[in-house]
Design a protein around this motif. Structure first.
Motif, PDB file in Angstrom:
ATOM      1  N   TYR A   1       0.854  -1.184   0.000  1.00 39.47           N
ATOM      2  CA  TYR A   1       0.000   0.000   0.000  1.00 39.47           C
ATOM      3  C   TYR A   1       0.895   1.241   0.000  1.00 39.47           C
ATOM      4  CZ  TYR A   1      -3.552  -3.182   2.078  1.00 39.47           C
ATOM      5  OH  TYR A   1      -4.416  -4.216   2.358  1.00 39.47           O
TER       6      TYR A   1
ATOM      7  N   THR B   1       0.521   7.448   1.317  1.00 35.65           N
ATOM      8  CA  THR B   1      -0.356   8.593   1.029  1.00 35.65           C
ATOM      9  C   THR B   1      -0.737   8.552  -0.445  1.00 35.65           C
ATOM     10  OG1 THR B   1       1.372  10.083   0.262  1.00 35.65           O
ATOM     11  CG2 THR B   1       0.992  10.020   2.645  1.00 35.65           C
ATOM     12  N   CYS B   2      -1.591   9.513  -0.855  1.00 43.11           N
ATOM     13  CA  CYS B   2      -1.947   9.579  -2.275  1.00 43.11           C
ATOM     14  C   CYS B   2      -0.923  10.405  -3.060  1.00 43.11           C
ATOM     15  CB  CYS B   2      -3.364  10.102  -2.463  1.00 43.11           C
ATOM     16  SG  CYS B   2      -3.659  11.638  -1.589  1.00 43.11           S
ATOM     17  N   ASN B   3       0.161  10.762  -2.426  1.00 40.91           N
ATOM     18  CA  ASN B   3       1.262  11.376  -3.163  1.00 40.91           C
ATOM     19  C   ASN B   3       1.690  10.396  -4.270  1.00 40.91           C
ATOM     20  OD1 ASN B   3       3.756  12.211  -4.082  1.00 40.91           O
ATOM     21  ND2 ASN B   3       4.471  12.876  -2.066  1.00 40.91           N
TER      22      ASN B   3
ATOM     23  N   VAL C   1       2.628   6.241  -4.446  1.00 40.05           N
ATOM     24  CA  VAL C   1       1.897   5.259  -5.265  1.00 40.05           C
ATOM     25  C   VAL C   1       2.869   4.544  -6.200  1.00 40.05           C
ATOM     26  CG1 VAL C   1       0.059   4.959  -6.987  1.00 40.05           C
ATOM     27  CG2 VAL C   1      -0.238   6.595  -5.109  1.00 40.05           C
TER      28      VAL C   1
END
Ligand code: BG6
Length: 474
Positions: free
Chosen positions: A242, A245-247, A251
């Motif tokens: 995972y 963060t959505c940074n 990803v």
């Protein structure tokens, strides 16, 4: 009904963690026999550091383990009582070829496994056999340097030909290498490779990995030639990564992390080195030692099914401030604040199992088989009983997640074998006190105990799960 009618419910073990009898009936020494319990364990486990001899100052848990060697009839009878459809075990290579490079096998070693398979047959239990589960004869370590040496492919071919010929009709399901991606993380444990004195350890790891991948494809080919009914699977230590963060950088890191493990199954299932790996290895200046017909053998002998172990998901971050690592087998991961952890710090993530199954099925569209999953916990034996509700709860949640993957997502799942269905030695720590079983074995971390077996509360629970094909989980 969620699970197929012939769903293979059962449990899993490995020779070095349960058999013991390490010098009996002609067995030779194996890499795992030199990995001690205690503070000196990890350097040997990962890199084969030290003298690579046993000594009086250490305790070596594989030597006696839980003495499955002399208890297998009793243990298989207990598995039958739980209704096992399958039993996963591994072959100790040095029982069959004590040094590893002999031409002819040790008959006593072959007989031992034959008796086990016949015992399984008596109860209608399908054996699921791992050819090598963290197991490499010391003869091959000392004379050839383990899987770094291409000659190991020949010795392995001799081993598998011997096994497939002898056990034709008794064993249908085979796994070539347990957690094949472990060769990059713990090369001594997974391949008898000693890293001491090596400059470019990454190149050595990928060389050993290549040899195992080619050997795995050869095993698949040889099995199908000897008996077209045999099904040969690959085996991955799985668990999706995972992003913290959505940074997009996080990803991307998660994608790279997943790829570094899928590298193995991409080759074993698709039949060739994926483009991202070729580029990456090239950038690192690592030349994979392709020889003769490697490409053809890999291409033409892909795995019949994909098996996996799943203990947890993983978490990654590009932020240097986020560095709260936790234990997760030998796979490093950050601490996920949404997850509970076991007494050994392993994160508990049932939904992660559904995510992992879906990711693998989306990627390959091949049948999957969960061959390891479970909770290592300290059990207390009181008046001959173990009230292991925590284990029941862990397994229940994971079975629900796998049921969702099958019922709601359409994943094709062949079976489920919980890890350490009978208590055995922990691979990472060498402890007995890290127990996974439905059956308690009286044995402690220092090697004391009677080896007596006791049914835990989870024993009766799992029996009902199997009886109802996963319908009743309470
Ligand atoms: C897997 C191995 O990595 O994890 C098993 O295939 C091992 O051999 C299992 O036992 C659980 O790890 P541990 O360290 O708790 O025994």
């Amino acid at each position: 009904m969620a699970f197929r009618n012939d769903f293979l419910w059962g449990g899993a073990t490995a020779a070095n963690q349960c058999e013991g009898a390490y010098t009996e009936d002609g067995r030779g020494l194996s890499n795992v026999d030199l990995i001690p319990h205690g503070k000196d364990r990890f350097p040997v486990f990962v890199a084969g550091e030290g003298s690579l001899e046993t000594d009086q100052d250490h305790y070596y848990p594989s030597h006696q383990a839980v003495d499955f060697y002399h208890h297998f009839k009793e243990d298989i009878a207990l598995f039958h009582q739980m209704g096992f459809k399958t039993f996963r075990l591994s072959i100790s290579w040095s029982r069959i070829f004590p040094l590893g490079d002999e031409e002819l096998p040790n008959e006593e070693g072959l007989l031992f496994y034959e008796e086990i398979f016949k015992e399984c047959q008596k109860y209608g239990i399908e054996p699921l056999v791992t050819i090598t589960h963290f197991d490499c004869p010391m003869g091959l370590v000392k004379r050839y340097g383990g899987w770094e040496n291409r000659k190991l492919i020949c010795f392995y071919k001799n081993l598998v030909r011997t096994l497939f010929t002898r056990y034709k009709g008794l064993v249908k399901y085979w796994l070539t290498f347990n957690e094949i991606n472990m060769i990059l993380h713990a090369p001594f444990l997974a391949g008898g490779v000693v890293l001491q004195g090596t400059d470019n350890t990454e190149a050595v790891r990928y060389t050993a990995a290549h040899h195992q991948l080619v050997a795995s494809a050869w095993a698949t080919k040889i099995a199908h030639e000897i008996d077209p009914e045999m099904k040969v699977g690959c085996m991955l230590a799985a668990g999706n990564a995972y992003a913290n963060t959505c940074n997009p950088k996080d990803v991307w890191l998660a994608l790279e992390k997943d790829r570094s493990e899928y590298f193995f199954t991409d080759i074993q299932v698709r039949g060739y080195y994926p483009s991202y790996a070729r580029k990456e290895l090239n950038r690192k200046g690592i030349t994979v030692p392709f020889k003769e017909d490697d490409e053809e053998v890999l291409r033409e002998n892909t795995a019949d099914f994909i098996s996996l172990s799943y203990y947890s998901s993983r978490l990654v971050s590009t932020d240097p401030e986020v560095n709260n690592a936790t234990d997760a087998n030998v796979f490093a991961t950050l601490k996920n604040p949404y997850l509970d952890v076991s007494e050994w710090g392993w994160q508990i993530d049932p939904l992660g199992l559904r995510i992992t199954l879906n990711a693998l099925y989306d990627r390959y569209q091949k049948p999957l088989f969960i061959v390891e999953n479970g909770l290592g916990a300290k059990d207390e034996l009181v008046d001959g009983k173990v009230e292991d509700d925590y284990r029941i709860s862990y397994l229940r949640e994971h079975i629900k997640a796998m049921r969702d993957a099958v019922e709601l997502d359409g994943v094709d799942l062949l079976g489920y074998t919980t890890w350490g269905c009978i208590d055995l030695v922990s691979a990472t720590t060498g402890e007995m006190s890290k127990r996974y079983g439905f059956i308690y074995v009286d044995r402690d971390d220092e090697g004391n105990g009677s080896y007596k077996r006791y049914k835990k509360k989870s024993f009766d629970w799992y029996k009902i799960v199997i009886e109802t094909n996963g319908e009743i989980l309470d």
